[in-house]
Structures are given as structure tokens and as C-alpha cells.
Design a protein around this motif. Structure first.
Motif, PDB file in Angstrom:
ATOM      1  N   LYS A 597      10.491 -68.816 -67.553  1.00  0.00           N
ATOM      2  CA  LYS A 597       9.495 -69.891 -67.581  1.00  0.00           C
ATOM      3  C   LYS A 597       8.807 -70.010 -66.222  1.00  0.00           C
ATOM      4  O   LYS A 597       7.575 -70.095 -66.145  1.00  0.00           O
ATOM      5  CB  LYS A 597      10.167 -71.209 -67.944  1.00  0.00           C
ATOM      6  N   GLU A 601       4.841 -69.380 -65.554  1.00  0.00           N
ATOM      7  CA  GLU A 601       4.004 -70.491 -65.081  1.00  0.00           C
ATOM      8  C   GLU A 601       3.206 -70.091 -63.836  1.00  0.00           C
ATOM      9  O   GLU A 601       2.075 -70.540 -63.650  1.00  0.00           O
ATOM     10  CB  GLU A 601       4.874 -71.707 -64.784  1.00  0.00           C
ATOM     11  N   ASP A 606       1.540 -71.020 -69.694  1.00  0.00           N
ATOM     12  CA  ASP A 606       2.404 -72.166 -69.980  1.00  0.00           C
ATOM     13  C   ASP A 606       3.081 -71.953 -71.334  1.00  0.00           C
ATOM     14  O   ASP A 606       2.924 -70.902 -71.974  1.00  0.00           O
ATOM     15  CB  ASP A 606       1.609 -73.466 -69.913  1.00  0.00           C
TER      16      ASP A 606
END
Length: 642
Positions: A597, A601, A606
Motif C-alpha cells: 500500500k 501510494e 490509491d
């Protein structure tokens, strides 16, 4: 004396005469002779074949020239004193009234004297100690010019003209230094046919004699007809102007190296203590300047940032005075980072800067973090010389007396500079030339920072800063959010604007989502690959998806757009490059959590984008548009003074 740059041609004899009479001299800042003997032989082959041999750049000098000039020379060795000595070419008694400085062409000029004048070290162990011959006995014309070392000449008995010719060797430089070219080569042709110089039974047959005679005739024709181009720069130009002229025109195929000029006088003025290129080599290993200190690729960049530090300092009595650049009548004010400014930067500033190398490197590293929250090389930076504004202002803050700063902090500079940098980048304001604008922009930011103490609160001051910066870079010139999205979705614009659009994702990521490093050896982020692979897009560009994935059939080039690019290591790309993102993510069991993640990002993917990637064909355009908006959001945010 001529007042404009002129181009002329000189014969080999004229070139050698100019060097022998010392009408042409070499500035001390020129690098030493570095060609090997095969390169010299290659140039000599071009001469005898009548091929072009390039150009030299000459600079007319007054009788009281301020540049240190010396005759053409090579290194030699004194066996008795066991020390290196310098061997000079030409007539020691020569005292020409008009002298030309060889700015570009020392290598070529030295090679010509070695091949055709016999200029060579006396010490037999030197690699250049020997003689160049035309070997007419060889059938291959590309190998006819050969170099024989002194020891080989002795061993093979090639110590006199008759012995040479008997073996098919014709010295390019005459054994008799007073002979003209005509006498030299006419003598070769006569002796070629003289049976008495050949050992008994070794006189070539008439066909071979005729073949060698033809080779000699062609070689003589090449030597007499080949011309060396000469670009002569009038005396009225100073060194700074010359550097700028050749950076623009590059007339000779090589640039006059500003850094080598600086390095030369720094060595002289510091008794060989400050070697600029060695310092740059050391600098290239420090964290902040990895990818910025590049002595072999772009050495002038560090020199420009260094001079920017000098420009940023207040004009106090303690500030060193500018140097007088050779060719100019008096010292000039240093207000920018053009070549003339770099040459005028005083030695005391260089010494001080080298003494504070760690801080200099740190400031360059801080520049990267301020503008893009990470590290990146100059190749990834839009207008890399603009880093000089930031580093210069940090230098001013660190080394000018505190009483001259005002009440601003480094955090204040970071906020103001980041917005200013990105407005310039997204307006492509510096496309029209940064060097002349740098001093003005530095003074603008310096005045904004210095005014902070005039305001009762930070909000009032930032409002003032906003107004001042907007006058220089109007919002109407900066790409809007909608314009940025359009740029991000349609191919790549190229140039500094493309670097700006890519920079936030390049600088923020040091590893890809599978943990592989993205950095090159020079610290620059180089691993950018397609999220929807080009091959996969081509194979699926049919039916309802032809207009989306088929590059030739749409007005927008989604596939090659920045919204379809991501920093991915070569290892991961090799596994991914023929598959859709949905297939690859499923095969690898990758989910949007933890380090994955965080990595996604940083490159503007996202959770919504991630789910679109996993959604298959129907989600492709939605993914690209979502990601383009995320990148545009960040770019707009970077232009704001907050």
C-alpha cells in the motif's frame, strides 16, 4: 587584426610551421596530450589519404596576453636525474610578434607534429618514443601507417633512410629536419628505384616497384593537399564570451571546457592544492550530491551551483572580489551563472566552499527533498540549474552575518522556494533561458524572505509573498488542474515539462511495490515502465477497445501517457510486461495493504486505483483518469504557498 570570427584552411606544412615558430601556443589550462599511438597513426592515415582531419580553434592574443601560454609539449623522462621533464616542440629562439592560443586542437596538433615532424620523447621507455612510417610493402591501405618504438627501430635496423626504404618503410618525418616536403618525398621515389640500397637478391620486381611508387605519389599528394580547418576568434573576445559562444555554436565538435579553465587557475593559485575535478569526484559519492556531481557527464552543473552560492552572498567588505577573466580589461560583477561568471568566481570562495563540502552537499540534497519529498538526479529535474537558487540562499543564510538575514528560517525558505520552483516548472518559464534570470529570481526570493520581519503574523507575510511571486509567474501561465490532467493522459510532452510531470513519482519511490531497488548507480531513478504493457495493449486493441488501446486510431495517446507509467524495477517488469495488471496481481497474490500500500501510494495509486487495476478491461480508462487526477492534485498542491 580581424574583428569577427573567421574560418580558414591551412596545409600540413603551414600548421607545422606555425607550431615550430611558436606562433601557435597552448594555454596552460589545456589538458595534456592523451591520444595513443594508434590514434596518431589514424590521423596520419587520414592525411595521406586526403580525408578531412577536422578543425582547431585559435584565439588571437595581444603581446601582453594575460593567459599563460607555452609551446606545444609532451612529457619526457631524464634518466640521469630520474625525474619527469617537459619536451617542447619548435625553435627555442623563436619570438613571434603575433601569437594564437590553441583553445581546441592540442591533441590534433600534437599528433601532426609526432607523425610528420618526428616530435617524440628521447627516453626510449616512453610509449610515444619512436617514429611513424608509411609501410608500402603492406597490401591493406588501412594498415599502411605504422608506429615503431625506439627499441623496435634499433632491433630492425631502421636507423637510416636507405635501410628503411629497402624494407618498404618510408618515414613520415624526414631524417633531415631541414628538408622540404617536396625534397623528402621526391627523394623517397628516387631511392625506391635504386637497386644499390637493397640487400643482394631482394630488389622488388618492377610490378612491386610500380605499386610502391603509386603509394608514394598518392601519399605525397594527400600530405600536400590535405587542409586543417582553423576557426580564429578575435582578440576582443574574453574567455567567458568564448565559452558561451562555443557552448552555443560548438563549431569544432568540442566545447571549450569552462571547468577545465577554472581547474587550471585554481591549481596555479593554490599551489596545486585545490583540484576541482578531484573534488567533484569526491562530491559524487556524498548522499546529497549523488546524481548531481557528475564530473564526466556535466561538470559545469556543480560549478554553476557553486557560483550561485557566491551570487547569493551579501555585498559586504568581507566578500571576496571577483577575478579578472583573461581577455577582459577589468573584473566584472558576478550576477548569474554564465560561463564568464564561473570564470570570475574568486579562489577564496572556492576554498571556502571546498572547506564546507558536507554542507554544500547537504543543501543540494535538501533541495531535492523540498521540491519533491525525496532524492533524484539532475537528469530527472526540470531546469536543474535552478537548484542554485535554493543552495545559494541556504549558503547566504549559513555564512552571511546573522544580522543581514532578517527573521526568516530555513522552513520559510522551503515553503516559498517549493511554490516558486513548481510554478516555474509548470509554466515552462525557464525554457527561454535560465542563466540570465537566475540572479533576478534569487534577489526576488531573498527580498521576500528578508521582509518577513515587517509583518505581524505569518499569514500576512505569505500573502505578500504570494503577490510578489504571482507578478513574476502569473497564475494564468501555470498549467491548471484540467490542463495537467490533459497532459498526463496524452502521450508525453517532452522536455522540462515532462520531467516536472514525472518528478513527484520518481523522487518519492526508492523501491517498487515488490521491494526491488529503482536507483541507478548514479542515484538517478531510471526504472519507469508501462502499467498496462505496450505489448499487451497492442494485442488487445480490437473491438470496443480499439479506440482506447490503439495508438493510431485515437486522438489521445493513453498507452504512452504518463498516467500509464510507474517506477518499476527491471526484474518486476520482465515478469509483468506481457500480462494485464489484473492477471499479474492475481498471480502474485498482491493485495493493497502494508508495504505494498505504501509503495503504491507513493506513485499515485490509491486503493480505488488498485481496485480498478484488478477490475479488468472495463476499468482501464477509469484507472488512467483517476491516476491522472491524483498526480495533477499533487502538482497543483506543490505550487501553493502554505
Amino acid at each position: 587584426m580581424a574583428s569577427s570570427i573567421r574560418i580558414s584552411e591551412l596545409s600540413i606544412s603551414e600548421v607545422l610551421e606555425n607550431l615550430s615558430s611558436r606562433k601557435w601556443k597552448v594555454p596552460r589550462f589545456q589538458r595534456e596530450f592523451v591520444w595513443d599511438t594508434s590514434a596518431v597513426a589514424g590521423l596520419a592515415t587520414s592525411v595521406i589519404d586526403g580525408y578531412p582531419i577536422g578543425m582547431v580553434t585559435l584565439w588571437e592574443q595581444p603581446s601582453d596576453s594575460h593567459i599563460e601560454l607555452e609551446p606545444l609539449s609532451i612529457d619526457d623522462w631524464d634518466s640521469q636525474t630520474k625525474a619527469k621533464v617537459v619536451l617542447e616542440f619548435g625553435k627555442p629562439e623563436a619570438n613571434p610578434t603575433q601569437v594564437m592560443a590553441i583553445l581546441d586542437g592540442r591533441q590534433r596538433s600534437t599528433a601532426l607534429t609526432m607523425a610528420f615532424s618526428g616530435f617524440a620523447p628521447k627516453f626510449g621507455g616512453n610509449k610515444y618514443s619512436g617514429r611513424y612510417f608509411l609501410n608500402a610493402s603492406l597490401k591493406d591501405p588501412l594498415e599502411r601507417v605504422v608506429f615503431k618504438k625506439k627499441v623496435e627501430i634499433q632491433r630492425e635496423g631502421l636507423t637510416n633512410l636507405e635501410a628503411c626504404i629497402a624494407k618498404g618503410y618510408f618515414p613520415l618525418a624526414s631524417f633531415d629536419k631541414d628538408q622540404s616536403l617536396l625534397q623528402q618525398w621526391y627523394g623517397y621515389i628516387q631511392k625506391l628505384k635504386d637497386e644499390t640500397i637493397y640487400p643482394e637478391g631482394e630488389f622488388p620486381d618492377q610490378e612491386e616497384i610500380a605499386r610502391r611508387d603509386k603509394i608514394l605519389q598518392q601519399a605525397f599528394e594527400g600530405i600536400t593537399e590535405t587542409k586543417l580547418g582553423a576557426c580564429t576568434v578575435p582578440q576582443r573576445y574574453d574567455l567567458g564570451q568564448i565559452c558561451e559562444i562555443f557552448e552555443t555554436l560548438n563549431l569544432t565538435g568540442m566545447k571549450v571546457s569552462t571547468v577545465d579553465l577554472i581547474n587550471s587557475w585554481l591549481l596555479r593559485d593554490t599551489n596545486d592544492q585545490l583540484h576541482l575535478r578531484e573534488w567533484m569526484d569526491d562530491l559524487s559519492q556524498l548522499d546529497g550530491t549523488i546524481g548531481w556531481a557528475m564530473p564526466k557527464k556535466r561538470p559545469e552543473l556543480i560549478a554553476q551551483i557553486s557560483t550561485a552560492c557566491f551570487v547569493a552572498l551579501n555585498d559586504l567588505p568581507t566578500k571576496p572580489k571577483a577575478r579578472r577573466v583573461a581577455g577582459s580589461s577589468k573584473p566584472k560583477a558576478i550576477t548569474s551563472v554564465k560561463s564568464s561568471d564561473l570564470l570570475a568566481t574568486p579562489v577564496d570562495h572556492w576554498i571556502h566552499l571546498v572547506d564546507h563540502t558536507d554542507e554544500f552537499s547537504q543543501f543540494i540534497g535538501d533541495f531535492q527533498k523540498v521540491v519533491a519529498d525525496g532524492s533524484f538526479g539532475y537528469l530527472q529535474c526540470p531546469y536543474p540549474i535552478s537548484s542554485g537558487i535554493y543552495v545559494g540562499l541556504r549558503w547566504h543564510k549559513r555564512f552571511d552575518p546573522e544580522s543581514t538575514h532578517g527573521s526568516w528560517s530555513v522552513d520559510d525558505l522551503n515553503v516559498i522556494f517549493r511554490a516558486f520552483f513548481w510554478r516555474n516548472a509548470l509554466a515552462t518559464r525557464y525554457d527561454q533561458g535560465f542563466l540570465s534570470q537566475m540572479g533576478t529570481d534569487m534577489n526576488l526570493l531573498k527580498s521576500i524572505l528578508g521582509s518577513k520581519g515587517n509583518f505581524t503574523n505569518r499569514a500576512e507575510w505569505t500573502e505578500f509573498a504570494e503577490e510578489k511571486i504571482s507578478r513574476e509567474v502569473p497564475h494564468s501561465e501555470v498549467r491548471s488542474h484540467e490542463q495537467l490532467v490533459e497532459l498526463l493522459l496524452n502521450g508525453r510532452p517532452g522536455g522540462a515539462l515532462q520531467s516536472a510531470l514525472l518528478l513527484p513519482m520518481i523522487a518519492s519511490a526508492s523501491t517498487d511495490f515488490m521491494g526491488h531497488l529503482l536507483s541507478g548507480e548514479d542515484g538517478s531513478r531510471v526504472e519507469l515502465h508501462h502499467i498496462y504493457p505496450k505489448r499487451w495493449c497492442r494485442e488487445n486493441a480490437a473491438g470496443d477497445y480499439l479506440s482506447l488501446l490503439g495508438k493510431d486510431s485515437v486522438s489521445e495517446d493513453f498507452v504512452d501517457s504518463i498516467s500509464n507509467l510507474m517506477p518499476i524495477s527491471r526484474e518486476v517488469n520482465n515478469l509483468w510486461k506481457s500480462k494485464s495488471p489484473a492477471t499479474f496481481l492475481q498471480e502474485k497474490g498482491i493485495t493493497y495493504e502494508g508495504d505494498v500500500k505504501s509503495s503504491f501510494e507513493k506513485v499515485f495509486i490509491d486503493e480505488e486505483c488498485f481496485n480498478l487495476l484488478k477490475g479488468g478491461m472495463s476499468s482501464i480508462e477509469a484507472f488512467w483518469r483517476r491516476r491522472a487526477n491524483l498526480i495533477a492534485d499533487r502538482l497543483v498542491e506543490l505550487t501553493e504557498i502554505s
